[in-house]
Scaffold this active site. Sequence first.
Site, short mmCIF file in Angstrom:
data_model
loop_
_atom_site.label_atom_id
_atom_site.label_comp_id
_atom_site.label_asym_id
_atom_site.label_seq_id
_atom_site.Cartn_x
_atom_site.Cartn_y
_atom_site.Cartn_z
CE LYS A 208 -3.70 -2.28 2.22
NZ LYS A 208 -5.01 -1.98 3.83
CE1 TYR B 269 -8.93 -3.66 0.59
CE2 TYR B 269 -8.54 -1.55 -0.46
CZ TYR B 269 -8.51 -2.41 0.40
OH TYR B 269 -6.99 -3.36 1.48
CG PHE C 257 -12.71 0.74 7.98
CD1 PHE C 257 -13.00 0.11 6.37
CD2 PHE C 257 -13.98 0.22 8.20
CE1 PHE C 257 -12.51 -0.71 5.88
CE2 PHE C 257 -14.42 -1.62 7.81
CZ PHE C 257 -13.64 -1.85 7.10
CB THR D 141 -6.56 -6.99 9.85
OG1 THR D 141 -7.19 -7.50 9.05
CG2 THR D 141 -7.58 -5.08 9.32
NE ARG E 272 -1.83 -5.85 7.88
CZ ARG E 272 -3.36 -7.15 6.98
NH1 ARG E 272 -3.41 -7.45 7.57
NH2 ARG E 272 -3.07 -6.27 5.82
CG ASN F 205 -3.20 -2.50 6.94
OD1 ASN F 205 -3.20 -1.73 6.41
ND2 ASN F 205 -4.79 -3.20 7.84
CG HIS G 28 -4.74 -6.30 -0.37
ND1 HIS G 28 -6.35 -6.67 0.56
CD2 HIS G 28 -5.00 -7.32 -0.93
CE1 HIS G 28 -6.89 -7.47 -0.16
NE2 HIS G 28 -6.31 -7.79 -1.40
CD GLU H 204 -8.24 -9.21 -3.53
OE1 GLU H 204 -6.84 -10.03 -3.31
OE2 GLU H 204 -9.18 -8.96 -2.83
P1 ADP Z 1 -7.57 -7.59 5.68
O1 ADP Z 1 -6.76 -6.16 4.76
O2 ADP Z 1 -6.78 -7.32 7.03
O3 ADP Z 1 -7.94 -8.43 5.23
P2 ADP Z 1 -9.83 -5.98 6.00
O4 ADP Z 1 -10.37 -6.38 4.82
O5 ADP Z 1 -11.18 -6.34 7.07
O6 ADP Z 1 -8.72 -6.92 6.25
O7 ADP Z 1 -10.56 -4.34 6.16
C1 ADP Z 1 -9.33 -4.14 4.49
C2 ADP Z 1 -8.45 -2.75 5.08
O8 ADP Z 1 -9.56 -1.89 5.44
C3 ADP Z 1 -7.04 -2.96 6.06
O9 ADP Z 1 -6.13 -3.47 5.71
C4 ADP Z 1 -7.37 -1.57 6.80
O10 ADP Z 1 -6.88 -1.40 6.19
C5 ADP Z 1 -8.94 -1.30 6.28
N1 ADP Z 1 -9.62 -0.94 7.60
C6 ADP Z 1 -9.90 -2.10 7.83
N2 ADP Z 1 -10.84 -1.88 9.22
C7 ADP Z 1 -10.62 -0.71 9.47
C8 ADP Z 1 -10.84 0.27 10.08
N3 ADP Z 1 -11.35 -0.20 11.13
N4 ADP Z 1 -10.28 1.35 10.25
C9 ADP Z 1 -9.41 1.98 9.18
N5 ADP Z 1 -9.95 1.17 8.12
C10 ADP Z 1 -9.94 -0.03 8.35
#
Ligand code: ADP
Length: 169
Positions: free
Chosen positions: A29, A69, A77, A111, A122, A132, A135, A146
């Site tokens: 990212k 997304y 968020f 996450t 992370r 974070n 992805h 994707e």
């Molecule tokens: P992952 O990336 O670990 O698969 P998710 O699919 O749940 O996690 O979420 C996608 C992305 O959205 C996360 O990697 C993070 O960048 C962002 N995200 C998720 N939850 C939050 C949150 N509570 N606040 C801010 N950003 C968030």
Amino acid sequence: GTLLLTIINGQTCSAPGDSCVERTFIALKPDAIQRGLVGDIINRFERKGFHLLGLKFVQPSRQLVEKHYEEHLGRPFYEGLVNYMTSGPVLASVWEGKNIISSSRSLLGATDPSKAAPGTIRGDLATQVGRNLVHASDSPANAEREIGLWFQPEEVQSWSRALKKWINE
Ligand code: ADP
């Protein structure tokens, strides 16, 4: 057989040998790029033994990030996430390996980086969920989706590594 193991283990990849080699989509990212962590993060995937099939540096459009997304549309968020992901270039990649979908997510860590274990990307390098770093696809269906969103078929290479037999028996 494999399907039964899949159901029992809740995984898609539990058979020995080459029968459960998967592909996944990994994206570094904008914060990973800005912080100069490209080498460190890619190094972890290479050292693990995963096989690189595609790599490109892209400034994603809003449309691409919104598609990527789409499952998060409507979450509190979401807007911040789309702004974050379009704020600068992203290093998009395709990797192959045994059980790589769940295994790469273990390398990433939780996450929320404040909950991610030390030793994970992370856990070692980030502090909050909105920054974070990386992805990784969370299922075979999402990996295919994707890869198709971010890559043209000719940008994904099929090549054989001399090291192959030292990574998988
Ligand atoms: P992952 O990336 O670990 O698969 P998710 O699919 O749940 O996690 O979420 C996608 C992305 O959205 C996360 O990697 C993070 O960048 C962002 N995200 C998720 N939850 C939050 C949150 N509570 N606040 C801010 N950003 C968030």
